[in-house]
Design a protein around this motif. Structure first.
Motif, short mmCIF file in Angstrom:
data_model
loop_
_atom_site.label_atom_id
_atom_site.label_comp_id
_atom_site.label_asym_id
_atom_site.label_seq_id
_atom_site.Cartn_x
_atom_site.Cartn_y
_atom_site.Cartn_z
N ALA A 89 0.82 -1.22 0.00
CA ALA A 89 0.00 0.00 0.00
C ALA A 89 0.84 1.26 0.00
CB ALA A 89 -0.93 0.00 1.21
N ARG A 90 2.07 1.18 0.47
CA ARG A 90 2.97 2.33 0.47
C ARG A 90 4.27 1.98 -0.24
NH1 ARG A 90 0.96 7.39 0.95
NH2 ARG A 90 -0.67 7.44 2.53
N ALA A 91 4.15 1.42 -1.42
CA ALA A 91 5.33 1.02 -2.20
C ALA A 91 6.11 2.25 -2.64
CB ALA A 91 4.90 0.21 -3.41
N ARG A 92 7.44 2.13 -2.65
CA ARG A 92 8.27 3.23 -3.16
C ARG A 92 8.24 3.29 -4.67
NH1 ARG A 92 14.10 3.78 -1.46
NH2 ARG A 92 14.29 1.68 -2.30
N LEU A 93 7.99 2.14 -5.31
CA LEU A 93 7.98 2.04 -6.76
C LEU A 93 6.61 1.59 -7.23
CD1 LEU A 93 9.56 2.02 -9.49
CD2 LEU A 93 10.10 -0.38 -9.01
N LEU A 123 12.88 -6.29 -14.19
CA LEU A 123 13.05 -5.71 -12.85
C LEU A 123 14.19 -6.39 -12.11
CD1 LEU A 123 9.29 -5.34 -11.82
CD2 LEU A 123 10.91 -3.45 -12.15
N ASP A 124 14.30 -7.70 -12.25
CA ASP A 124 15.40 -8.43 -11.61
C ASP A 124 16.74 -7.93 -12.12
OD1 ASP A 124 13.83 -10.00 -9.98
OD2 ASP A 124 13.73 -11.68 -11.39
N GLU A 125 16.87 -7.80 -13.44
CA GLU A 125 18.14 -7.38 -14.03
C GLU A 125 18.49 -5.94 -13.69
OE1 GLU A 125 19.56 -8.31 -17.77
OE2 GLU A 125 18.66 -10.30 -17.91
N ALA A 126 17.46 -5.12 -13.46
CA ALA A 126 17.69 -3.72 -13.10
C ALA A 126 17.95 -3.54 -11.61
CB ALA A 126 16.49 -2.88 -13.52
N GLY A 127 17.92 -4.62 -10.85
CA GLY A 127 18.17 -4.54 -9.42
C GLY A 127 16.94 -4.18 -8.61
N LEU A 128 15.76 -4.38 -9.19
CA LEU A 128 14.51 -4.01 -8.52
C LEU A 128 13.62 -5.22 -8.23
CD1 LEU A 128 13.68 -0.87 -10.69
CD2 LEU A 128 14.28 -0.85 -8.26
N GLY A 200 7.07 12.76 -5.54
CA GLY A 200 7.73 11.71 -6.29
C GLY A 200 8.11 12.13 -7.70
N ARG A 201 8.70 11.18 -8.41
CA ARG A 201 9.15 11.43 -9.77
C ARG A 201 8.61 10.36 -10.71
NH1 ARG A 201 15.46 12.19 -8.65
NH2 ARG A 201 14.94 10.65 -7.02
N LEU A 202 8.69 10.65 -11.99
CA LEU A 202 8.05 9.82 -13.01
C LEU A 202 9.07 9.42 -14.06
CD1 LEU A 202 4.61 10.50 -14.63
CD2 LEU A 202 6.61 10.28 -16.10
N VAL A 230 17.37 3.34 -14.26
CA VAL A 230 17.29 4.76 -13.86
C VAL A 230 16.40 4.88 -12.61
CG1 VAL A 230 16.53 7.06 -14.55
CG2 VAL A 230 17.65 5.57 -16.21
N ALA A 231 15.32 4.12 -12.60
CA ALA A 231 14.45 4.11 -11.42
C ALA A 231 15.18 3.51 -10.22
CB ALA A 231 13.17 3.32 -11.71
N ALA A 232 15.98 2.47 -10.45
CA ALA A 232 16.74 1.86 -9.36
C ALA A 232 17.71 2.84 -8.74
CB ALA A 232 17.49 0.62 -9.88
N VAL A 233 18.38 3.63 -9.57
CA VAL A 233 19.31 4.64 -9.06
C VAL A 233 18.55 5.69 -8.25
CG1 VAL A 233 20.87 6.52 -9.74
CG2 VAL A 233 21.00 4.31 -10.90
N ALA A 234 17.39 6.12 -8.75
CA ALA A 234 16.59 7.14 -8.05
C ALA A 234 16.15 6.65 -6.68
CB ALA A 234 15.39 7.51 -8.89
N LEU A 235 15.95 5.32 -6.55
CA LEU A 235 15.52 4.75 -5.27
C LEU A 235 16.69 4.36 -4.38
CD1 LEU A 235 12.57 2.52 -6.57
CD2 LEU A 235 12.38 4.59 -5.20
#
Length: 240
Positions: A89-93, A123-128, A200-202, A230-235
């Motif tokens: 319910a409060r996911a960062r991504l 998502l796995d390969e991006a580290g997420l 947040g960012r998009l 890019v999303a992984a770096v932002a998080l």
């Protein structure tokens, strides 16, 4: 028993399932939507308003329950059930796709088909892979208010738009994936001018189904992973 919300005709609290009272015009012999059904639903979805069906207060469970009884447009007649978002319910991504496929329609969950499996690989390969993302689609019953309510309640740090339909739903009809993909930008106002920017960012990227359709699938997959990185770096993900 589900309370059915029909902005044009009040609430129907009969214990019928979505589409049961009208059958499934526009469905093919195996339950999939026919072209005629899709065209009718898209056209009708622009003429109806689901906002009166949005519940007041509560967390994600309330709009999910309310969406199941939404009669704000005729799309419910062609669907097995509402496909609402799933995840913390409060996911960062948060990742927003386009519309449910046949498998999603049958199971009532987003991204459970081939495109969903490919997305999880990316998502796995991006580290997420273990980030615990919230997954949803623009389309539940072709009504934007349900997506905006999810976005308000989840309040993600990073919102990933998967494909042109998701991008246009939040950024307008001029949105083009090729012009915007991989770029981290501020979240747009959630409900139009004067509402203030959402936190947040998009980030926009291609829909995983586009990777499946690509002639060079390896290159397309690598591009999707690069955008998600890019999303992984932002998080602040380790190793990103």
């Amino acid at each position: 028993m589900v309370a059915h919300c029909d902005p044009c005709g009040g609430q129907n609290t009969q214990g019928t399932s979505p589409g049961q009272e009208h059958g499934h015009p526009g469905r093919g012999p195996r339950g999939g939507r026919t072209g005629e059904g899709r065209r009718r639903s898209r056209a009708a979805g622009q003429e109806y308003d689901a906002r009166p069906c949005l519940p007041e207060g509560g967390g994600l469970r309330n709009p999910k329950r309310a969406a199941a009884g939404c009669r704000g447009c005729p799309l419910f007649r062609d669907a097995t059930q509402t496909v609402f978002g799933t995840g913390p319910a409060r996911a960062r991504l948060m990742l927003v796709g386009e519309q449910p496929g046949d498998q999603e329609d049958l199971r009532g969950e987003p991204f459970v088909g081939p495109a969903g499996r490919l997305l999880r690989e990316a998502l796995d390969e991006a580290g997420l892979g273990d980030e615990g993302a919230y997954l949803t689609n623009v389309v539940k019953h072709f009504k934007r208010p349900w997506l905006l309510e999810e976005l308000r309640l989840v309040a993600p740090e990073v919102l990933v738009l998967l494909g042109g339909t998701a991008g246009k739903a939040l950024l307008g009809s001029s949105f083009r994936v090729g012009e915007s993909r991989g770029q981290l930008v501020p979240m747009p106002p959630p409900a139009g001018p004067g509402e203030g920017a959402a936190p947040g960012r998009l980030l926009a990227t291609v829909h995983p189904s586009a990777v499946l359709r690509s002639r060079d699938r390896a290159a397309a997959f690598a591009g999707l992973v690069a955008d998600l990185s890019v999303a992984a770096v932002a998080l602040g993900r380790p190793g990103a």
